[in-house]
Design a protein around this motif. Sequence first.
Motif: not given
Length: 217
Positions: A207-213
């Motif tokens: 979730q955090t990775k996708l949000a950062v992307e």
Amino acid sequence: MVEKVYISYNYVHKLCQRSAEEIKKFKPDLIVAIGGGGFIPARILRTFLKEPGAKNIPIQAIGLSLYEDYVSHADEHEEDPVEGIAKAEEAGVEVVRTQWLDFNTLESHALSLIGKNILVVDEVDDTRTTLHYAISELEKDVHEQAVKLGRQDEVTNFFVFVLHNKDKPKRAQLPDKLINQGRYLAAETVPDLWIAYPWESTDIDLQTKLAVEQGHI
Ligand code: 5GP
């Protein structure tokens, strides 16, 4: 094409921090969090609303669920045609109170809503049905309580805060005075896409990775 908007906890924190300066001008006495999406933003906001030397602002919770069930309205129609048709055509949406404020307990613990500035917090303003219901029912109940206690002269103000407002036609409205007096604040206004919040995720790293992307850092 973006199908979902992913939001991280850090981003939620920063949206609350960024919005707190504006909300502070309202001087909220009490926060009413609409569950479950309003709980975490309400708690984070409280940290940023705290003034040095002052007490933390109390948070109360209400639970509202939105049911969109055209079939059940059709069933009602069989028993009561006029009633059934009216309901289905009005909106096809029913808000159910799953948890509400206990006004008598709040009164006896010096947490009266009457004459106070009340901040109502939810995560997203989609069709506005939930916020409309929350504000109109809270206004009605506070008024009833004030009449009961002979305190009708005290003015109770509401301020609505959401993390996200979806830019779309709304099914319900908020009172004009609330909008006109700047007592509605969305940290961000976003296109009409599904927003994935971190507290709904079963894989917080992804979730955090996708949000950062997506730049939501
Ligand atoms: P309303 O249509 O009444 O404004 O929103 C009702 C509720 O639907 C919101 O409080 C929220 O729980 C849910 N909802 C609407 N749009 C979204 C979305 O994009 N993402 C998530 N996670 N929930 C949403």
